[in-house]
Design an enzyme around this catalytic site. Structure first.
Site, PDB file in Angstrom:
ATOM      1  N   TYR A 144      -3.082   7.406  -8.850  1.00 52.67           N
ATOM      2  CA  TYR A 144      -2.891   7.700  -7.627  1.00 52.67           C
ATOM      3  C   TYR A 144      -1.007   7.258  -8.318  1.00 52.67           C
ATOM      4  CZ  TYR A 144      -1.080   9.149  -3.019  1.00 52.67           C
ATOM      5  OH  TYR A 144      -0.555   9.581  -2.315  1.00 52.67           O
ATOM      6  N   ASP A 239       3.564   2.883 -13.053  1.00 55.00           N
ATOM      7  CA  ASP A 239       3.395   2.580 -11.809  1.00 55.00           C
ATOM      8  C   ASP A 239       3.371   1.511 -11.032  1.00 55.00           C
ATOM      9  OD1 ASP A 239       3.414   3.370  -9.104  1.00 55.00           O
ATOM     10  OD2 ASP A 239       2.475   4.624  -9.171  1.00 55.00           O
ATOM     11  N   LYS A 267       6.019  -0.510  -1.860  1.00 55.44           N
ATOM     12  CA  LYS A 267       4.961  -1.107  -1.042  1.00 55.44           C
ATOM     13  C   LYS A 267       5.964  -2.914  -1.683  1.00 55.44           C
ATOM     14  CE  LYS A 267       1.651   1.134  -1.727  1.00 55.44           C
ATOM     15  NZ  LYS A 267       0.673   2.137  -2.159  1.00 55.44           N
TER      16      LYS A 267
END
Ligand SMILES: *Cc1c(COP(=O)(O)O)cnc(C)c1O
Length: 431
Positions: A144, A239, A267
Site C-alpha cells: 500500500y 516507501d 508516521k
C-alpha cells in the site's frame, strides 16, 4: 465490558461522516463490530468513552514508537502554540527536521515535507516520472502506498479487507501505467524488466510490507530490484512510511544495506502529527519547484507543531539507538511465545516478525507474498480479534496489518498480551 457510549457516538457519527469514520479501517467493519471511540491515552494504553482501558497495538498505525504522548515528547508544545501555529513562511525547525532525515538516511541528499504518506508517494512518483521522462511505474501486489489514483491498484489492508482490488472513481487511463508484480518473486521481477524496463520511470516498494500483514523483502529480492533499476535507469523508491526509523535508525538502507534513489516517509517522522516527506538524490530532487519545473506544494507543509514533535521523536531515536535492539528482543520473545503456543494448540499458523512489527497469520507458512496472505482464515481471525478486545487488547481490526509494539509496552503488558492471545486462540477455535 460496556460499550454504550462508543455505540451511541458511532450512531451519531454515521449521520455526519461516511461510515462514521475518517479512515475506513477504523470502522471495525471488517471484523463485524463497531468502533471504540477513544477519549484519551497514556503510554501503552488507550481509554474509550466508556472508560474501558486497552493495551494498544494499533498505536496510530505506526507513528508512536514511544507509546502515547510521553512527557518528553509533548513538553513545550503549549509554549509553541502560543507563539503561533502556522505561518506559510519558512521556520528554522523545518531545517532541523530535514537535516535529521538527510543525515540518518544513506544516499538521501534533499527532502521535502508534505502532510501525509499519500502525498509523499504521489509526489515522489511525479518527480521520478519527470526525471526519467517515462510514465510506467511498477508496484507489488499487497503493498500500500496511500490512496492517490495511480497507486490504487491491488493495494493493502484497507482495500484488501473490503475486497476491492481497485477503486471506482479512478480512471482506467490513470492506472494503465501502473504495473504490478508479485512481492518477493525475483523471476517475475526480471521478466517485468525484460519487457518494460526501458519504459519504467520507477519501482516503488515497501521494503518491509506492513499493509498485507508483516512480510519482509528478502535481501536477494531487494538487491535484484536495485541492480535492475540501475541497469535500466529506473528510479528505485523505497516507501518507508512504516519502515522508516522503525526497522533501523537508518531505515531500510541501515537494515538491508541497500540504498534507493528516493524514499518516502510518514508516521514516525511526525510522532502522531500529520506529516509526510519525500526525498532523494540531489540530481533528482533538483527537479522540484522552485528549483526545477516539477510542481509540488502545501499550505501546511512543514507545520511548526508537527515539526516540533517530529524533531523530538527523531532525536530520541538517534540518541538512544538501543531502542531498536531492546524492541527487537522484547517483541522477538513475544513472537516466540506465540509460536510455541501455536505448536501446543496444534494450530498450523504463521507468525511473521520484523523488529517491533508482528502479524499472526491464520494460515500455514511460509507467508511471503499477497497470495500467501489470501489463504488466511478470516472468520477465525475475526473471533480472535473479538476475544482480544474483550480482554482489553486492541490489535488492528484486520488480518492484513501488523501489531505495532512500542517502547511503552512493558514486560507486564507483554506477558499479559501473550496470555490473552493464547486464550483468544483457544476461544476462536472453541478449545
Ligand atoms: C500509511 C502508509 C501510507 C499512507 O500514508 P498516509 O499518511 O495514511 O497517507 C503509504 N505507504 C505506506 C507503506 C503506509 O503504511
Amino acid at each position: 465490558m460496556n460499550h454504550e457510549k462508543s455505540a451511541a457516538m458511532y450512531e451519531e457519527a454515521t449521520q455526519y461522516i461516511p461510515g462514521g469514520v475518517n479512515s475506513p479501517v477504523r470502522a471495525f467493519k471488517s471484523v463485524g463490530l463497531t468502533p471504540v471511540f477513544v477519549e484519551r491515552s497514556e503510554g501503552s494504553r488507550v481509554y474509550d468513552l466508556d472508560g474501558n482501558a486497552y493495551l494498544d497495538y494499533i498505536c496510530s498505525w505506526g507513528p508512536l514508537m514511544f507509546g502515547h504522548s510521553p512527557e518528553w515528547l509533548t513538553a513545550g508544545i503549549e509554549d509553541l502554540v502560543k507563539k503561533g501555529t502556522s505561518y506559510g513562511l519558512p521556520t528554522a525547525i523545518e531545517v532541523e527536521v530535514a537535516k535529521l532525515i538527510v543525515k540518518a538516511y544513506p544516499g538521501l541528499e534533499k527532502v521535502r515535507m508534505v502532510n501525509s504518506g499519500t502525498e509523499a508517494t504521489m509526489s515522489a512518483l511525479r518527480v521520478a516520472r519527470a526525471y526519467t521522462g517515462r510514465n510506467k511505474i511498477l508496484k507489488f501486489e499487497g503493498c500500500y502506498h496511500g490512496h492517490s489514483d495511480a497507486l490504487l491498484v491491488k493495494s493493502g489492508s484497507g482495500l484488501m479487507t473490503y475486497g476491492v482490488p481497485t477503486s471506482p472513481g479512478v480512471p482506467d487511463e490513470v492506472v494503465r501505467d501502473t504495473l504490478t508484480s508479485t512481492y518477493n518473486d525475483i523471476k517475475q521481477l526480471e521478466a517485468m524488466f525484460q519487457t518494460h524496463g526501458d519504459e519504467l520511470a520507477a519501482v516503488i516498494v515497501e521494503t518491509v510490507a506492513g499493509n498485507m500483514g508483516v512480510i519482509s523483502s528478502t535481501l536477494e529480492f531487494l538487491q535484484t530490484m536495485r541492480d535492475l533499476c540501475t541497469k535500466y535507469g529506473t528510479v528505485l523508491i523505497f516507501d518507508e512510511v512504516i519502515s522508516g526509523f522503525r526497522v533501523h535508525y537508518n531505515s531500510s538502507p541501515g537494515y538491508f544495506g541497500i540504498e534507493p534513489d528516493m524514499a518516502c516517509f510518514g508516521k514516525i517522522i511526525g510522532a502522531g502529527m500529520p506529516v509526510g516527506a519525500y526525498g532523494g538524490k540531489e540530481e533528482i530532487m533538483a527537479l522540484v519547484s522552485p528549483v526545477g519545473p516539477v510542481y509540488q506544494a502545501g499550505t501546511l507543509s512543514g507545520n511548526p507543531l508537527a515539526m516540533y514533535m517530529g524533531k523530538k521523536n527523531l532525536e530520541r531515536l538517534r540518541d538512544y539507538p538501543e531502542v531498536y535492539s531492546t524492541l527487537e528482543e522484547k517483541v522477538g520473545g513475544f513472537a516466540k511465545g506465540l509460536r510455541t503456543a501455536l505448536k501446543e494448540l496444534e494450530l498450523d499458523y504463521t507468525v511473521n516478525q520484523v523488529g517491533s512489527l508482528v502479524t499472526l497469520f491464520f494460515a500455514k507458512g511460509p507467508i511471503e507474498n499477497y497470495n500467501d496472505v489470501m489463504r488466511a482464515d478470516i472468520e477465525t481471525f475475526n473471533r480472535y480479534f473479538a476475544s482480544l478486545l474483550k480482554q482489553g487488547i486492541l490489535i488492528p481490526p484486520t488480518q492484513y496489518e501488523a501489531m505495532f509494539f512500542s517502547v511503552a509496552h512493558g514486560d507486564e503488558d507483554m506477558a499479559y498480551t501473550l496470555q490473552a492471545c493464547i486464550r483468544a486462540l483457544k476461544e476462536a477455535h472453541g478449545l
